[in-house]
Every structure is written in structure tokens, then in C-alpha cells.
Design a protein around this motif. Structure first.
Motif, PDB file in Angstrom:
ATOM      1  N   PRO A  85       4.875   7.456   7.208  1.00 24.89           N
ATOM      2  CA  PRO A  85       4.587   6.140   7.776  1.00 24.89           C
ATOM      3  C   PRO A  85       5.563   5.761   8.886  1.00 24.89           C
ATOM      4  O   PRO A  85       6.761   6.015   8.801  1.00 24.89           O
ATOM      5  N   VAL A  86       5.030   5.150   9.931  1.00 26.27           N
ATOM      6  CA  VAL A  86       5.812   4.824  11.128  1.00 26.27           C
ATOM      7  C   VAL A  86       6.198   3.341  11.086  1.00 26.27           C
ATOM      8  O   VAL A  86       5.329   2.479  10.880  1.00 26.27           O
ATOM      9  N   PRO A  87       7.486   3.009  11.279  1.00 28.51           N
ATOM     10  CA  PRO A  87       7.874   1.594  11.367  1.00 28.51           C
ATOM     11  C   PRO A  87       7.100   0.896  12.470  1.00 28.51           C
ATOM     12  O   PRO A  87       6.958   1.436  13.581  1.00 28.51           O
ATOM     13  N   LEU A  88       6.583  -0.261  12.167  1.00 24.74           N
ATOM     14  CA  LEU A  88       5.775  -0.978  13.143  1.00 24.74           C
ATOM     15  C   LEU A  88       6.550  -1.230  14.426  1.00 24.74           C
ATOM     16  O   LEU A  88       5.987  -1.176  15.527  1.00 24.74           O
ATOM     17  N   LEU A  96       0.812  -1.210   0.000  1.00 23.86           N
ATOM     18  CA  LEU A  96       0.000   0.000   0.000  1.00 23.86           C
ATOM     19  C   LEU A  96       0.849   1.265   0.000  1.00 23.86           C
ATOM     20  O   LEU A  96       0.547   2.234  -0.704  1.00 23.86           O
ATOM     21  N   TRP A  97       1.913   1.283   0.785  1.00 21.40           N
ATOM     22  CA  TRP A  97       2.690   2.527   0.926  1.00 21.40           C
ATOM     23  C   TRP A  97       3.663   2.742  -0.226  1.00 21.40           C
ATOM     24  O   TRP A  97       4.229   3.823  -0.350  1.00 21.40           O
ATOM     25  N   ASP A  98       3.859   1.746  -1.065  1.00 23.36           N
ATOM     26  CA  ASP A  98       4.623   1.985  -2.292  1.00 23.36           C
ATOM     27  C   ASP A  98       3.775   2.715  -3.329  1.00 23.36           C
ATOM     28  O   ASP A  98       4.304   3.355  -4.242  1.00 23.36           O
ATOM     29  N   ASP A  99       2.442   2.608  -3.191  1.00 24.08           N
ATOM     30  CA  ASP A  99       1.535   3.241  -4.157  1.00 24.08           C
ATOM     31  C   ASP A  99       0.220   3.556  -3.455  1.00 24.08           C
ATOM     32  O   ASP A  99      -0.787   2.876  -3.650  1.00 24.08           O
ATOM     33  N   PRO A 100       0.177   4.599  -2.600  1.00 18.76           N
ATOM     34  CA  PRO A 100      -1.033   4.891  -1.814  1.00 18.76           C
ATOM     35  C   PRO A 100      -2.132   5.551  -2.644  1.00 18.76           C
ATOM     36  O   PRO A 100      -2.395   6.744  -2.531  1.00 18.76           O
ATOM     37  N   THR A 101      -2.773   4.767  -3.505  1.00 24.23           N
ATOM     38  CA  THR A 101      -3.860   5.256  -4.345  1.00 24.23           C
ATOM     39  C   THR A 101      -5.141   4.529  -3.969  1.00 24.23           C
ATOM     40  O   THR A 101      -5.104   3.455  -3.345  1.00 24.23           O
ATOM     41  N   PRO A 102      -6.295   5.064  -4.326  1.00 22.96           N
ATOM     42  CA  PRO A 102      -7.554   4.350  -4.042  1.00 22.96           C
ATOM     43  C   PRO A 102      -7.594   2.949  -4.633  1.00 22.96           C
ATOM     44  O   PRO A 102      -8.133   2.030  -4.019  1.00 22.96           O
ATOM     45  N   LEU A 157      -1.599  -0.992   7.451  1.00 21.11           N
ATOM     46  CA  LEU A 157      -0.286  -1.622   7.603  1.00 21.11           C
ATOM     47  C   LEU A 157       0.134  -2.258   6.289  1.00 21.11           C
ATOM     48  O   LEU A 157      -0.646  -2.936   5.631  1.00 21.11           O
ATOM     49  N   SER A 158       1.398  -2.047   5.907  1.00 20.69           N
ATOM     50  CA  SER A 158       1.926  -2.666   4.695  1.00 20.69           C
ATOM     51  C   SER A 158       3.440  -2.656   4.776  1.00 20.69           C
ATOM     52  O   SER A 158       4.033  -1.880   5.547  1.00 20.69           O
ATOM     53  N   LEU A 159       4.081  -3.510   3.975  1.00 16.81           N
ATOM     54  CA  LEU A 159       5.530  -3.451   3.846  1.00 16.81           C
ATOM     55  C   LEU A 159       5.892  -2.337   2.869  1.00 16.81           C
ATOM     56  O   LEU A 159       5.094  -1.953   2.010  1.00 16.81           O
ATOM     57  N   ARG A 160       7.131  -1.877   2.997  1.00 15.63           N
ATOM     58  CA  ARG A 160       7.545  -0.745   2.171  1.00 15.63           C
ATOM     59  C   ARG A 160       8.974  -0.930   1.701  1.00 15.63           C
ATOM     60  O   ARG A 160       9.845  -1.331   2.462  1.00 15.63           O
ATOM     61  N   GLY A 161       9.194  -0.600   0.398  1.00 13.48           N
ATOM     62  CA  GLY A 161      10.535  -0.504  -0.144  1.00 13.48           C
ATOM     63  C   GLY A 161      11.266  -1.818  -0.279  1.00 13.48           C
ATOM     64  O   GLY A 161      10.771  -2.894   0.092  1.00 13.48           O
ATOM     65  N   PRO A 162      12.493  -1.775  -0.783  1.00 10.67           N
ATOM     66  CA  PRO A 162      13.299  -2.994  -0.965  1.00 10.67           C
ATOM     67  C   PRO A 162      13.700  -3.644   0.353  1.00 10.67           C
ATOM     68  O   PRO A 162      14.048  -4.824   0.386  1.00 10.67           O
ATOM     69  N   PRO A 188       7.897  -3.315   7.636  1.00 15.22           N
ATOM     70  CA  PRO A 188       6.483  -3.091   7.939  1.00 15.22           C
ATOM     71  C   PRO A 188       6.287  -1.696   8.544  1.00 15.22           C
ATOM     72  O   PRO A 188       6.947  -1.326   9.517  1.00 15.22           O
ATOM     73  N   VAL A 189       5.380  -0.926   7.955  1.00 18.32           N
ATOM     74  CA  VAL A 189       5.096   0.425   8.448  1.00 18.32           C
ATOM     75  C   VAL A 189       3.595   0.596   8.561  1.00 18.32           C
ATOM     76  O   VAL A 189       2.812  -0.057   7.857  1.00 18.32           O
ATOM     77  N   VAL A 190       3.168   1.501   9.404  1.00 17.07           N
ATOM     78  CA  VAL A 190       1.759   1.749   9.654  1.00 17.07           C
ATOM     79  C   VAL A 190       1.529   3.253   9.666  1.00 17.07           C
ATOM     80  O   VAL A 190       2.380   4.024  10.128  1.00 17.07           O
ATOM     81  N   TRP A 191       0.366   3.674   9.125  1.00 11.49           N
ATOM     82  CA  TRP A 191       0.076   5.115   9.065  1.00 11.49           C
ATOM     83  C   TRP A 191      -1.399   5.307   8.771  1.00 11.49           C
ATOM     84  O   TRP A 191      -2.108   4.362   8.425  1.00 11.49           O
ATOM     85  N   VAL A 192      -1.842   6.526   8.942  1.00 12.66           N
ATOM     86  CA  VAL A 192      -3.189   6.903   8.511  1.00 12.66           C
ATOM     87  C   VAL A 192      -3.149   7.226   7.016  1.00 12.66           C
ATOM     88  O   VAL A 192      -2.071   7.371   6.428  1.00 12.66           O
ATOM     89  N   TRP A 193      -4.323   7.360   6.388  1.00  9.77           N
ATOM     90  CA  TRP A 193      -4.350   7.703   4.970  1.00  9.77           C
ATOM     91  C   TRP A 193      -3.774   9.112   4.779  1.00  9.77           C
ATOM     92  O   TRP A 193      -4.166  10.046   5.478  1.00  9.77           O
ATOM     93  N   PRO A 194      -2.827   9.297   3.850  1.00  6.92           N
ATOM     94  CA  PRO A 194      -2.102  10.574   3.752  1.00  6.92           C
ATOM     95  C   PRO A 194      -3.000  11.792   3.563  1.00  6.92           C
ATOM     96  O   PRO A 194      -2.787  12.828   4.198  1.00  6.92           O
ATOM     97  N   GLN A 195      -4.019  11.697   2.693  1.00  5.31           N
ATOM     98  CA  GLN A 195      -4.879  12.858   2.459  1.00  5.31           C
ATOM     99  C   GLN A 195      -5.687  13.219   3.693  1.00  5.31           C
ATOM    100  O   GLN A 195      -5.953  14.400   3.946  1.00  5.31           O
ATOM    101  N   VAL A 196      -6.059  12.207   4.474  1.00  5.47           N
ATOM    102  CA  VAL A 196      -6.798  12.476   5.711  1.00  5.47           C
ATOM    103  C   VAL A 196      -5.904  13.216   6.693  1.00  5.47           C
ATOM    104  O   VAL A 196      -6.314  14.207   7.318  1.00  5.47           O
ATOM    105  N   ARG A 197      -4.666  12.753   6.829  1.00  6.70           N
ATOM    106  CA  ARG A 197      -3.748  13.427   7.742  1.00  6.70           C
ATOM    107  C   ARG A 197      -3.490  14.860   7.302  1.00  6.70           C
ATOM    108  O   ARG A 197      -3.473  15.792   8.128  1.00  6.70           O
ATOM    109  N   ALA A 198      -3.276  15.045   5.994  1.00  7.65           N
ATOM    110  CA  ALA A 198      -2.985  16.390   5.497  1.00  7.65           C
ATOM    111  C   ALA A 198      -4.141  17.343   5.782  1.00  7.65           C
ATOM    112  O   ALA A 198      -3.925  18.508   6.118  1.00  7.65           O
TER     113      ALA A 198
END
Length: 663
Positions: A186-189, A86-92, A219-224, A228-238
Motif C-alpha cells: 500500500p502506498v501512502p496517500l 481495510l488494510w489492517d484486514d484485507p478480506t472480502p 483507500l483506508s487508514l492503516r496501523g497505530p 492513509p494509504v491507497v492500493w489495488v486489491w492484493p490478490q489482483v495485483r499478485a
């Protein structure tokens, strides 16, 4: 949930073993199925590392390894989190896949409140709902345990345990959500507990589980590194972390543009049609390329930086032709595929002969005097109305969107403001849809099969305002568009714009030339600076030979006669030249233009029918039967003036009664 545990304490305790692995080893364990394990080929160079870490153990006496029992929970969680990055491509679209991966159909229906049969539509609606500001707000506004329990009951499945019956669980969930809203990324789990220092680690695990279940965090894995990182939806936070927008403040544009280009385009099309009806294609009723090119040569250039749709020359020509028809200044005649054409009406010829200012006023008055208080629907007859948009909506009859729109534009300072600042403020702070919802007024607008959120209503109102600016104010000289030095689009209302919105009784247009224009003795017209208004005026009088400062037009006999044909009188043409020129007109130019126009004559061309009789006696009988309807040209030839189908049929009927038949 399908793969996430109901007790995250064990998964969080096991997580350090995974994080101690190298990125390559992590990718091996993520690809490893728990029951099948992995053989030497899949393990590659990471076999020893994995065995030493204790994350895997040998399966029997063979070379295959499987995850150790001590890490099975975290292994299941991480594999599920890896399948939807999810966090590699946070789109609907990515979130829809995330929802499908982790939630059962029962959980999705319970969370969204839907119980439909269209799984794809329900999933899309749920995704749209949980990425809205009001979703997280509704949870945070439930600031007592009683309110939280009611909120959960509205979104939990019937057989599902109630997490917020426990005070600690509810408080921990709030603190997890609040801490992640405050996080800039996103915050590391593994470090989540450190972001909630006032909550015990076990309660953090409980809060995380509830926040994940109700799609408050993700929650999703991120990057190479497969972290595992966890966060709220970016647009909601903004949105939740930003202060409400302030009323737009004045800015200074580095460049600006102002011209009633729609009116000038309509003039160019109608002037072309006045000389000869413009042939239209039978397939789509568009103007043929040769005529369109001639019209395009008369049109002024609108800067691309205005970011207005439909500025391509072909689209402008067709739009001008459409508005001419809607305004009653032109009509289609003839038959499709044969002689279909666009020709001026009597009202159109009168409009074409008026001054520039009066032509614009007549066009603006069509909008200004419109009775529309809200956009029409797609099922209503098209017209040149106040609103340039249409809505498939069921709005209360008391909702006066025109009043809201007018107040939004007229409430601006009399200096340029950034377009985005204006839209942001009006969408949130001066929004009739949100006001109606706050008052409990039901609004029913089909929204791609989903329930509209507050962001949808804000976006809808912003789109209506922007389209009014782009399709009404700017093209009719009602707004001066600008661009700041750092690229921001600006606008300010002009007198014509205030008149269109009903805040002024009159306006001036075309009298304050900004450029120095010189008409030379060789009939060249030199622009020493750009001036779109003057450029549009000369495009009707002269032949264009350039597109920038310098020699832009040349007065020729053909161009002057074409202007006269479109309805310009000699006095109007010479007055335009004198008013535009910064110097006195050369005597030879004034004399020659006067001579050209003095030679103009107008004749009437009308259809007629001739009755050719075999002899004078037959002609006399026909004259007697028809009476005043016909007149004699010779002894045997009679004329039927007008020659409409109705006239012809009436004459044939009269002649037949007297035994005179038309062959």
C-alpha cells in the motif's frame, strides 16, 4: 460516494497538516465529530499540539475545539477511511463493510449491473466482482477513450457525471491504477503523486477520485499511526503482476507413499462381514464401534502429510463400506433398529477370493468403464463413477470434462511433480470452463448467489482435479504421493493410474515388494522397512502386533482361519507368504499353516420351515396337496426347503384348498 469528495485536490492539499500531528493527536481528531468538536477530556495532553497545528480552533469562548474550516474536507475523508480499516484486514468481509460505508445503493447497483432487492446479496456480488482480476483487466483493456467511455457507461449511475468524457481524467485514472499495480505494498496517500511522475498533481487527484469511485483502488487508514494509504486489491495485483504458470517440472521427493488403501480397506470390511454380518446402527446406518475397531486393526496407515481428507480410521471404514455397496459387493439387510447389518453379496465373495491385483483391477474397471463425461448432479442416483464430485450445473452436452481431465494428468512427465504446480498450470492453461467462455459458450452454475469470475472457474477446475487425485487415483494406487525435503506435496502417476485413465491396457500391483520381510519360526512376521502394500496383505492373514518396522504381525490359528473364511485358499495364502518373505518359509510354519487350512471344511446353512402334523393321515393330506414343494422327515413332520415368504404363502394357499389350515 458518501464521504469521499468529487475533487481530491483540496483534500490532498490539506493532508500535510494531518500528517504533521503525532499518532495520539491523529486519533483525537479522528474521533472528533465536526459539528460537536471535543472538550478537554477528549483532547487530553494533545490540546496544545492541535491548536498550534491549526487543525482545530476554539469553539466560541469555551474550552471545546472544532476542526478548522481549512481542514474540514480532509477531516471528513479521514474519518470515513478510519471507520473501515481495510488494510489492517484485507478480506472480502472487510471489503463488504468498506463498500457499504462509502457507496450509495444506487452506486453499488450501477457498478455491479444489478438492480435487485436483496441488498446483502447485491453487495456481496459487487465485492466479489471488484476483487477479481477481470475487473481491473476490463478497465485496462479499454485502451482508447471511446472504449473507456463505454466501460464507464456500463458501471455509472444514470444521473452520475461521466469522468472519462475528459481525456485527462481517463489517462490520469489509468496511470494511477497502473502505478499502484506496480507498487509492492500500500502506498501512502501523501506520496501518491510521486508514484505517477508523468501526470500533473491536479490530474492525479482527478484520477484518484475516479479510481476510488469504480473500486479499482481502495483507500483506508492503516496501523497505530493512522496513516492513509491507497492500493489495488492484493490478490489482483499478485495475479496481474505474475507471469502465467509454466508446465510442471519434475522434482525429487524425500519420501513417498503408494498403496491402494481404498481397495485394502474394502477388503478388510468385507472380510469381517464374510465371517458374520456386520451390525449397523439404526440411527445413521454406521458400523458399531466393536466391529469397526476390529476392521481398523487390519488397515494400513496412510501418512498425514498426504493432506487428503477423510484419512481418519472411522471415516475410512465407513467410506469403504459405502463403496462396497455402490460396487455391488455388499448390501444392507434386516430392519433399522433391530437386525440391520452389512453382508457380502455373491459378487462380493467372488471379489474377496480373487488375488490382490485382480481385486484392484475389478474396482478400477468400475471407474474405467464408466460412461460419464462430466460430473453428475446432486439429483442423480449415487454410484461409483469416474468423477468423485457432483455439480449443480447446466453444462453443454458437448463439454467432455473427462477428456480434459485425462489429458491434464497424462500430459505430465513420468516423474513426480508438485501438486500445486500441476493445479496452477491446469487451472489457468488447460481449463475447459475458460475455454468454453472464450468460445462464447454459456455456462450456468449457481455460485452462492453471485456471478462467477474467472478465478471461480479456475478454482472449480482445480478442485475437480485435486479431488480426482485424492479420491480416485491415490486411494486406488494410481498415484504415488510424495513430499519434498522442504515440505511440498508431490505425485506421479503409476501404471495403475495410467490404466484407470485409459492409457494402458493392463497393470501390475503388489509384486514389487520394497521391504525385506522375514517370517520367523515362532510365527512372527518382521518388517525390516515400511511397505504399505505388503502390510495390507499381511493384515488379512495375520494378527497385527505392531505399527512400524520390526515385529508387525503374528500368524495364529485364528488369523489363518479368518483369512480362509474370507475366501482365501490354502494355495493363495502360502503363495502370499512365500512371495512376501525374503527368505524361505520355516518348515514348521509352512506345515502348521497347511494343517490349519487342511482342517477347514465348509457347510451350508439354510433356512427352512417345518410342518408339524397331528397324525400321519393329516401329513399324508398335506403331502398330497403340496406335491413336490415339501418332503417328509418323519411320519408327522414335513419340511419346506427355502422357506421364503413366497414359498410359504403358496403352500398355505394349497393346504387351505384341501381343508388343512396353518395355525
Amino acid at each position: 460516494m458518501k464521504y469521499f469528495p468529487t475533487d481530491w485536490s483540496e483534500a490532498l492539499d490539506q493532508l500535510p497538516r494531518y500528517l504533521a500531528l503525532s499518532p495520539g493527536a491523529r486519533r483525537v481528531v479522528l474521533a472528533m465529530r465536526p459539528s460537536q468538536g471535543a472538550g478537554p477530556t477528549a483532547l487530553g495532553p494533545f490540546r496544545d499540539e492541535l491548536l498550534e497545528s491549526g487543525f482545530v480552533v476554539p469553539k466560541g469562548s469555551g474550552a471545546t475545539v472544532i476542526p478548522a474550516d481549512a481542514v474540514r474536507v480532509v477531516h471528513t475523508v479521514l474519518r470515513a477511511a478510519d471507520r473501515r480499516r481495510l488494510w489492517d484486514d484485507p478480506t472480502p468481509g472487510a471489503l463488504m463493510g468498506y463498500v457499504e460505508e462509502h457507496f450509495t445503493t444506487e452506486e453499488m447497483h450501477a457498478t455491479s449491473g444489478l438492480r435487485g432487492w436483496n441488498f446483502a446479496a447485491d453487495r456481496a456480488d459487487l465485492t466479489h466482482m471488484v476483487t477479481s482480476v477481470e475487473w481491473v483487466e476490463s478497465f485496462l483493456l479499454a485502451d482508447t477513450r471511446k472504449a473507456a467511455r463505454a466501460w464507464e457507461s456500463a458501471h455509472a449511475a444514470g444521473s452520475e457525471r461521466r469522468r472519462f468524457d475528459d481525456q485527462h481524467s481517463w489517462v490520469a485514472t489509468r496511470r494511477v491504477v497502473e502505478s499502484l499495480l506496480a507498487a509492492p505494498a500500500p502506498v501512502p496517500l501523501a506520496s501518491l503523486a510521486g508514484h505517477v511522475p508523468d501526470v500533473q498533481t491536479r490530474d492525479v487527484a482527478t484520477g484518484l477520485e475516479a479510481a476510488l469511485r469504480y473500486l479499482l483502488v481502495f483507500l483506508s487508514l492503516r496501523g497505530p499511526e493512522c496513516e492513509p494509504v491507497v492500493w489495488v486489491w492484493p490478490q489482483v495485483r499478485a495475479r496481474l503482476g505474475a507471469p502465467p504458470p509454466e508446465r510442471p517440472e519434475a522434482v525429487e521427493p524425500a519420501e513417498s507413499f503408494e498403496a491402494a488403501w481404498l481397495m485394502e480397506d474394502m477388503t478388510a470390511v468385507l472380510a469381517q462381514a464374510a465371517g458374520e454380518p456386520i451390525r449397523l446402527r439404526g440411527s445413521d446406518q454406521a458400523i458399531f464401534a466393536a466391529a469397526r475397531k476390529a476392521i481398523e486393526e487390519r488397515m494400513i496407515t496412510v501418512p498425514d502429510w498426504t493432506e487428503i481428507d477423510g484419512l481418519e480410521a472411522e471415516k475410512r471404514v465407513e467410506h469403504a463400506a459405502d463403496v462396497l455397496r455402490l460396487a455391488g459387493y455388499a448390501r444392507r439387510s434386516g430392519r433399522s433398529g433391530q437386525d440391520l447389518s452389512l453382508e457380502p453379496t455373491k459378487a462380493g465373495m467372488e471379489w474377496l477370493a480373487a488375488s490382490t491385483r485382480d481385486r484392484l483391477a475389478a474396482l478400477v474397471d468400475l471407474i474405467r468403464t464408466s460412461k460419464a463425461r462430466r460430473p453428475g448432479t446432486w439429483y442423480e442416483e449415487e454410484g461409483f463413477e469416474f468423477f468423485p464430485v457432483r455439480l449443480s450445473a447446466d453444462l453443454p452436452k458437448t463439454m467432455d470434462l473427462r477428456k480434459w481431465l485425462t489429458e491434464s494428468f497424462l500430459g505430465l512427465p513420468g516423474e513426480p511433480v508438485r501438486v500445486l504446480d500441476f493445479l496452477a498450470y491446469a487451472s489457468e492453461r488447460e481449463n475447459p470452463f475458460l475455454e468454453a467462455l472464450r468460445d462464447g459458450t454459456p455456462l450456468r452454475i449457481p455460485w452462492h448467489g453471485r456471478r462467477p469470475t474467472r478465478h471461480d472457474w479456475e478454482r472449480l477446475w482445480g478442485q475437480i482435479l485435486l479431488q480426482f487425485l485424492n479420491d480416485r487415483l491415490a486411494p486406488l494406487g494410481g498415484a504415488r504421493m510424495g513430499r519434498t525435503a522442504d515440505g511440498w506435496l508431490t505425485f506421479v502417476l503409476t501404471d495403475a493410474g495410467r490404466y484407470l485413465l485409459g492409457a494402458a491396457k493392463t497393470f501390475a500391483y503388489g509384486t514389487d515388494a520394497q521391504a525385506e520381510v522375514i517370517v520367523q519360526p515362532n510365527f512372527d512376521v518382521v518388517f525390516l522397512a515400511a511397505d504399505p502394500r505388503l502390510e495390507a496383505q499381511f493384515a488379512r492373514l495375520a494378527q497385527r502386533v505392531g505399527t512400524g518396522p520390526g515385529v508387525m504381525f503374528r500368524l495364529t490359528r485364528a488369523s489363518v482361519l479368518a483369512a480362509a473364511e474370507s475366501g482365501i485358499s490354502a494355495a493363495q495364502l502360502l503363495d502370499t507368504l512365500r512371495a512376501a518373505s525374503s527368505r524361505a518359509l520355516p518348515a514348521n510354519v509352512e506345515r502348521q499353516v497347511s494343517d490349519w487350512l487342511g482342517a477347514v471344511r465348509r457347510v451350508q446353512l439354510r433356512p427352512t420351515l417345518l410342518l408339524e402334523c397331528p397324525d400321519p393321515e393329516t401329513a399324508a393330506r398335506a403331502m398330497s396337496a403340496a406335491g413336490k414343494q415339501v418332503r417328509a422327515i418323519t411320519e408327522t413332520v414335513l419340511e419346506l426347503p427355502g422357506a421364503t415368504t413366497k414359498d410359504r404363502n403358496a403352500l398355505v394357499k394349497k393346504l387351505r384348498a384341501q381343508g388343512v389350515f396353518v395355525s
